[in-house]
Design an enzyme around this catalytic site. Structure first.
Site, mmCIF file in Angstrom:
data_model
loop_
_atom_site.group_PDB
_atom_site.id
_atom_site.type_symbol
_atom_site.label_atom_id
_atom_site.label_comp_id
_atom_site.label_asym_id
_atom_site.label_seq_id
_atom_site.Cartn_x
_atom_site.Cartn_y
_atom_site.Cartn_z
ATOM 1 C CD GLU A 116 0.569 -0.791 8.753
ATOM 2 O OE1 GLU A 116 -0.458 -0.252 8.383
ATOM 3 O OE2 GLU A 116 1.767 -0.069 9.095
ATOM 4 C CG ASP B 281 -2.255 -13.322 0.447
ATOM 5 O OD1 ASP B 281 -1.287 -12.595 0.938
ATOM 6 O OD2 ASP B 281 -2.046 -14.617 0.190
ATOM 7 C CG HIS B 282 1.032 -12.337 -2.319
ATOM 8 N ND1 HIS B 282 0.548 -12.995 -1.223
ATOM 9 C CD2 HIS B 282 2.135 -12.251 -2.835
ATOM 10 C CE1 HIS B 282 1.707 -13.534 -0.739
ATOM 11 N NE2 HIS B 282 2.741 -13.094 -1.598
ATOM 12 C CB CYS C 60 3.284 5.715 4.795
ATOM 13 S SG CYS C 60 3.788 4.954 6.271
ATOM 14 C CG HIS D 149 -0.392 0.230 2.645
ATOM 15 N ND1 HIS D 149 -1.140 0.313 3.772
ATOM 16 C CD2 HIS D 149 1.088 0.325 2.682
ATOM 17 C CE1 HIS D 149 -0.249 0.442 4.803
ATOM 18 N NE2 HIS D 149 0.986 0.305 4.253
ATOM 19 C CG HIS E 190 2.959 -3.416 6.252
ATOM 20 N ND1 HIS E 190 3.930 -3.148 7.140
ATOM 21 C CD2 HIS E 190 2.568 -2.338 5.658
ATOM 22 C CE1 HIS E 190 4.055 -1.697 6.967
ATOM 23 N NE2 HIS E 190 3.216 -1.078 6.290
ATOM 24 C CG HIS F 295 5.565 0.497 2.435
ATOM 25 N ND1 HIS F 295 4.805 1.962 2.091
ATOM 26 C CD2 HIS F 295 5.062 0.242 3.662
ATOM 27 C CE1 HIS F 295 4.004 2.114 3.205
ATOM 28 N NE2 HIS F 295 4.103 1.182 3.927
#
Lengths: 141, 160
Positions: free
Chosen positions: B144, B99-100, B53, B34, B61, B59
């Site tokens: 996170e 996811d991903h 951010c 994100h 998590h 980037h």
């Protein structure tokens, strides 16, 4: 947003400090009996973990309850700086007259963080070790 | 009806636990990227408010999600709800969606929002609440990182 949902932000911090559990109101024998090893006159230390939860409106412009820069800065100034690598009994004024048990430590941290102005403090949880944890959410209003 | 107690589902966590209810929690992990950027703000403001951010490339998590459902165990099955069913709901609603993925661009429900932990937790709540028909969704906790999480629950449920 008035969707009836409450959002809280949680953040974990760490500091290391030493303490000695000893009450002036008890005799030497009683102190040894009550506090055991923790009464060792030279003190001992812990790696404390402090978990802080705050709540508030999520600002639509930022998506945040509170900017972590503000929260981290406040916790650093109020708790980490004054407590990290210190002997709590001697170097934190609140523990000159109060035994620095983690119960009292938890309440002291709560009192300090309650002054955070950008979000509402919900609770403070302190892990003294991974086996001993204390949580405080203030007094009933 | 409700009283203070210690939930065994959350070691150490003091919370309001309703009588007769059992709280079950299922955990899942997903990885996603994100970035934080508000187009209504100037580049400088974005940089100032969001710091690292705001990196335009984003980037990622490894998120950990804990979903707590409250209910009374069915007298026949002994279950609040079938964990397999909950696992499938989470797989369909959360894993497949997030996811991903690049959360800003690939998750419809987050469009127009800054994908902070707070906002993602709320989106997850809104996705899951209507799907959980046995028991009721009590709390969503999204980590996170191990040091940062957001909780979402119904006002008044005092779920933390």
């Amino acid at each position: 947003m008035s969707d009836g949902l409450k959002i809280e932000l949680g953040r974990r911090y760490r500091f290391s400090a030493s303490h000695r559990l000893h009450s002036e109101e008890l005799s030497e024998e009683e102190n040894r009996r009550v506090y055991g090893k923790c009464n060792n006159p030279h003190g001992h230390g812990h790696n404390y973990v402090v978990e802080v939860r705050v709540s508030g409106n999520v600002d639509p412009a930022t998506g945040m309850i509170a900017n972590l820069v503000d929260l981290d800065g406040f916790v650093d100034r109020e708790v980490i700086e004054p407590f990290d690598h210190k002997l709590l009994n001697e170097e934190v004024a609140a523990f000159r007259n109060h035994v620095p048990t983690t119960e009292n430590l938890c309440k002291e941290i709560y009192a300090r963080l309650k002054r955070f102005s950008k979000a509402k403090l919900e609770s403070v949880r302190v892990e003294e070790t991974s086996n001993n944890t204390f949580e405080y959410a203030g007094e009933e209003l | 009806m409700e009283g203070p107690g210690v939930s065994s589902g959350y070691p150490w966590r003091i919370q309001w636990v309703a009588k007769n209810m059992v709280y079950l929690t299922r955990k899942l992990e997903f990885s996603a990227s994100h970035l934080y950027h508000n187009p209504a703000l100037s580049a400088e403001e974005n940089k100032r408010i969001f710091g690292k951010c705001n990196n335009p490339h984003g980037h990622g998590h490894n998120y950990t999600l804990e979903v707590t459902v409250a209910g009374e165990p069915d007298p026949v099955t002994g279950m609040v709800l079938d964990l397999k069913e909950l696992k499938e709901i989470l797989e369909r609603e959360i894993t497949q969606r997030m996811d991903h993925r690049f959360l800003n661009y690939e998750v419809e429900e987050l469009k127009g929002q800054i994908p902070t932990c707070e906002n993602i937790a709320r989106v997850i709540w809104n996705l899951l609440e209507p799907k959980i028909t046995k028991g009721r969704l009590h709390k969503v906790r999204l980590y996170e990182t191990p040091e940062l999480f957001a909780d979402c629950y119904r006002n008044g449920a005092q779920g933390a």
